[in-house]
Design a protein around this motif. Structure first.
Motif, mmCIF file in Angstrom:
data_model
loop_
_atom_site.group_PDB
_atom_site.id
_atom_site.type_symbol
_atom_site.label_atom_id
_atom_site.label_comp_id
_atom_site.label_asym_id
_atom_site.label_seq_id
_atom_site.Cartn_x
_atom_site.Cartn_y
_atom_site.Cartn_z
ATOM 1 N N MET A 1 1.125 -19.697 -1.854
ATOM 2 C CA MET A 1 0.896 -18.267 -1.681
ATOM 3 C C MET A 1 1.752 -17.489 -2.667
ATOM 4 O O MET A 1 2.892 -17.872 -2.942
ATOM 5 C CB MET A 1 1.246 -17.842 -0.257
ATOM 6 C CG MET A 1 1.108 -16.343 -0.016
ATOM 7 S SD MET A 1 1.233 -15.881 1.721
ATOM 8 C CE MET A 1 2.852 -16.499 2.120
ATOM 9 N N PHE A 2 1.190 -16.406 -3.174
ATOM 10 C CA PHE A 2 1.949 -15.547 -4.069
ATOM 11 C C PHE A 2 1.425 -14.122 -3.968
ATOM 12 O O PHE A 2 0.291 -13.885 -3.558
ATOM 13 C CB PHE A 2 1.883 -16.048 -5.515
ATOM 14 C CG PHE A 2 0.483 -16.160 -6.074
ATOM 15 C CD1 PHE A 2 -0.071 -15.128 -6.810
ATOM 16 C CD2 PHE A 2 -0.269 -17.314 -5.869
ATOM 17 C CE1 PHE A 2 -1.351 -15.231 -7.333
ATOM 18 C CE2 PHE A 2 -1.555 -17.428 -6.394
ATOM 19 C CZ PHE A 2 -2.093 -16.388 -7.125
ATOM 20 N N VAL A 3 2.281 -13.174 -4.308
ATOM 21 C CA VAL A 3 1.883 -11.769 -4.331
ATOM 22 C C VAL A 3 0.949 -11.580 -5.518
ATOM 23 O O VAL A 3 1.289 -11.915 -6.651
ATOM 24 C CB VAL A 3 3.118 -10.857 -4.436
ATOM 25 C CG1 VAL A 3 2.693 -9.398 -4.564
ATOM 26 C CG2 VAL A 3 4.021 -11.053 -3.219
ATOM 27 N N ASP A 4 -0.232 -11.045 -5.256
ATOM 28 C CA ASP A 4 -1.314 -11.013 -6.243
ATOM 29 C C ASP A 4 -1.895 -9.599 -6.283
ATOM 30 O O ASP A 4 -2.908 -9.318 -5.654
ATOM 31 C CB ASP A 4 -2.377 -12.043 -5.842
ATOM 32 C CG ASP A 4 -3.464 -12.217 -6.882
ATOM 33 O OD1 ASP A 4 -3.218 -11.898 -8.056
ATOM 34 O OD2 ASP A 4 -4.558 -12.685 -6.511
ATOM 35 N N LEU A 5 -1.242 -8.708 -7.013
ATOM 36 C CA LEU A 5 -1.604 -7.296 -7.004
ATOM 37 C C LEU A 5 -2.707 -6.991 -8.013
ATOM 38 O O LEU A 5 -2.615 -7.367 -9.177
ATOM 39 C CB LEU A 5 -0.371 -6.446 -7.323
ATOM 40 C CG LEU A 5 0.847 -6.679 -6.418
ATOM 41 C CD1 LEU A 5 2.041 -5.898 -6.936
ATOM 42 C CD2 LEU A 5 0.535 -6.288 -4.981
ATOM 43 N N VAL A 6 -3.734 -6.299 -7.551
ATOM 44 C CA VAL A 6 -4.836 -5.898 -8.424
ATOM 45 C C VAL A 6 -4.423 -4.640 -9.189
ATOM 46 O O VAL A 6 -3.927 -3.685 -8.592
ATOM 47 C CB VAL A 6 -6.108 -5.621 -7.598
ATOM 48 C CG1 VAL A 6 -7.226 -5.085 -8.482
ATOM 49 C CG2 VAL A 6 -6.556 -6.890 -6.882
ATOM 50 N N PRO A 7 -4.605 -4.612 -10.503
ATOM 51 C CA PRO A 7 -4.237 -3.421 -11.280
ATOM 52 C C PRO A 7 -4.889 -2.160 -10.725
ATOM 53 O O PRO A 7 -6.040 -2.189 -10.268
ATOM 54 C CB PRO A 7 -4.757 -3.744 -12.686
ATOM 55 C CG PRO A 7 -4.805 -5.233 -12.740
ATOM 56 C CD PRO A 7 -5.164 -5.678 -11.362
ATOM 57 N N SER A 8 -4.165 -1.059 -10.767
ATOM 58 C CA SER A 8 -4.697 0.186 -10.209
ATOM 59 C C SER A 8 -5.960 0.627 -10.932
ATOM 60 O O SER A 8 -6.819 1.298 -10.341
ATOM 61 C CB SER A 8 -3.641 1.292 -10.283
ATOM 62 O OG SER A 8 -3.246 1.531 -11.620
ATOM 63 N N SER A 9 -6.100 0.251 -12.197
ATOM 64 C CA SER A 9 -7.299 0.615 -12.956
ATOM 65 C C SER A 9 -8.530 -0.155 -12.492
ATOM 66 O O SER A 9 -9.645 0.128 -12.942
ATOM 67 C CB SER A 9 -7.069 0.377 -14.452
ATOM 68 O OG SER A 9 -6.625 -0.952 -14.694
ATOM 69 N N CYS A 10 -8.337 -1.114 -11.579
ATOM 70 C CA CYS A 10 -9.447 -1.942 -11.090
ATOM 71 C C CYS A 10 -9.764 -1.698 -9.617
ATOM 72 O O CYS A 10 -10.670 -2.334 -9.071
ATOM 73 C CB CYS A 10 -9.120 -3.425 -11.273
ATOM 74 S SG CYS A 10 -8.776 -3.931 -12.963
ATOM 75 N N TRP A 11 -9.023 -0.810 -8.969
ATOM 76 C CA TRP A 11 -9.243 -0.596 -7.539
ATOM 77 C C TRP A 11 -10.657 -0.108 -7.252
ATOM 78 O O TRP A 11 -11.216 0.710 -7.989
ATOM 79 C CB TRP A 11 -8.252 0.433 -7.001
ATOM 80 C CG TRP A 11 -6.851 -0.075 -6.906
ATOM 81 C CD1 TRP A 11 -6.428 -1.366 -6.966
ATOM 82 C CD2 TRP A 11 -5.670 0.717 -6.754
ATOM 83 N NE1 TRP A 11 -5.067 -1.436 -6.847
ATOM 84 C CE2 TRP A 11 -4.575 -0.183 -6.716
ATOM 85 C CE3 TRP A 11 -5.440 2.085 -6.637
ATOM 86 C CZ2 TRP A 11 -3.266 0.263 -6.569
ATOM 87 C CZ3 TRP A 11 -4.134 2.524 -6.490
ATOM 88 C CH2 TRP A 11 -3.059 1.622 -6.453
ATOM 89 N N PHE A 12 -11.226 -0.627 -6.160
ATOM 90 C CA PHE A 12 -12.505 -0.184 -5.594
ATOM 91 C C PHE A 12 -13.723 -0.573 -6.422
ATOM 92 O O PHE A 12 -14.836 -0.187 -6.087
ATOM 93 C CB PHE A 12 -12.506 1.331 -5.336
ATOM 94 C CG PHE A 12 -11.383 1.773 -4.443
ATOM 95 C CD1 PHE A 12 -11.353 1.410 -3.110
ATOM 96 C CD2 PHE A 12 -10.343 2.531 -4.943
ATOM 97 C CE1 PHE A 12 -10.314 1.795 -2.285
ATOM 98 C CE2 PHE A 12 -9.292 2.924 -4.130
ATOM 99 C CZ PHE A 12 -9.282 2.556 -2.797
ATOM 100 N N THR A 13 -13.547 -1.304 -7.507
ATOM 101 C CA THR A 13 -14.687 -1.861 -8.240
ATOM 102 C C THR A 13 -14.468 -3.364 -8.284
ATOM 103 O O THR A 13 -13.882 -3.893 -9.220
ATOM 104 C CB THR A 13 -14.801 -1.269 -9.659
ATOM 105 O OG1 THR A 13 -13.513 -1.306 -10.299
ATOM 106 C CG2 THR A 13 -15.275 0.170 -9.604
#
Length: 202
Positions: A1-13
């Motif tokens: 397991m690891f922290v896997d943050l989606v870039p803010s420029s990719c949110w909701f798509t």
């Protein structure tokens, strides 16, 4: 397991925004069955009394040269592990302490090691958020899933901003630099809650 943050420029798509509800449910069921109805990270199953569900999580690969965000896999995570993975969202929801404790428990890292891991994940998130990414979902089309054409890469940051804007609390202070500026209410909006718990059963 690891922290896997989606870039803010990719949110909701993401995957859910590009497939029908029927296909998403079909994918979710396939993922949970493939995992033996257990979390692929900690091995836990669903527990409705504990409000622990099995959820689908997207694993992405980022090609900085081509500026392409490619879906590589969908995995089955329990609610607790999924919360760790989306650590920034856990912070906003007031679940940072629980998420951090679960990260330490499952990975067996020392607290100082876990903190460095989280800090590194946010540093990478900030770096990736400065890029406008094209979305590659060819792994789904190759499996026969009908995918709505993703938005143009240049439109994705605007979609994220427009989706979040109605949820912002009037007059709320800006989020700290290390916390994605998602809605800050005590209870997440229905849209964000559905997105995060998209694979919840029943």
């Amino acid at each position: 397991m690891f922290v896997d943050l989606v870039p803010s420029s990719c949110w909701f798509t993401n995957v859910r925004s590009c497939v029908t509800q029927q296909d998403w449910e079909r994918l979710r069921r396939m993922i949970t069955r493939r995992a033996g109805m257990c979390c692929e990270t900690c091995g836990a199953g669903e527990d409705r009394q504990a409000k622990r569900w099995l959820e689908a999580h997207e694993r992405w690969e980022y090609d900085g040269t081509r500026r392409v965000q490619t879906l590589k896999r969908l995995i089955c995570l329990c609610t607790d592990c999924h919360t760790v993975t989306h650590f920034g969202y856990a912070q906003v929801r007031g679940l940072e302490a629980q998420a951090f404790a679960h990260l330490v428990k499952v990975t067996r890292m020392r607290p100082d090691q876990a903190r460095r891991h989280v800090d590194a994940a946010f540093a990478l998130w900030e770096q990736r958020s400065a890029t406008i990414w094209s979305l590659d979902l060819s792994i789904l089309t190759g499996a026969g899933i009908t995918v709505t054409p993703p938005p143009d890469a240049r439109d994705r940051p605007a979609i994220a901003a427009a989706t979040l804007a109605p949820e912002e609390t009037a007059g709320a202070p800006p989020a700290p630099r290390d916390v994605p500026s998602v809605p800050r209410q005590g209870t997440p909006s229905a849209f964000v809650q559905n997105l995060f718990r998209g694979s919840r059963r029943g």
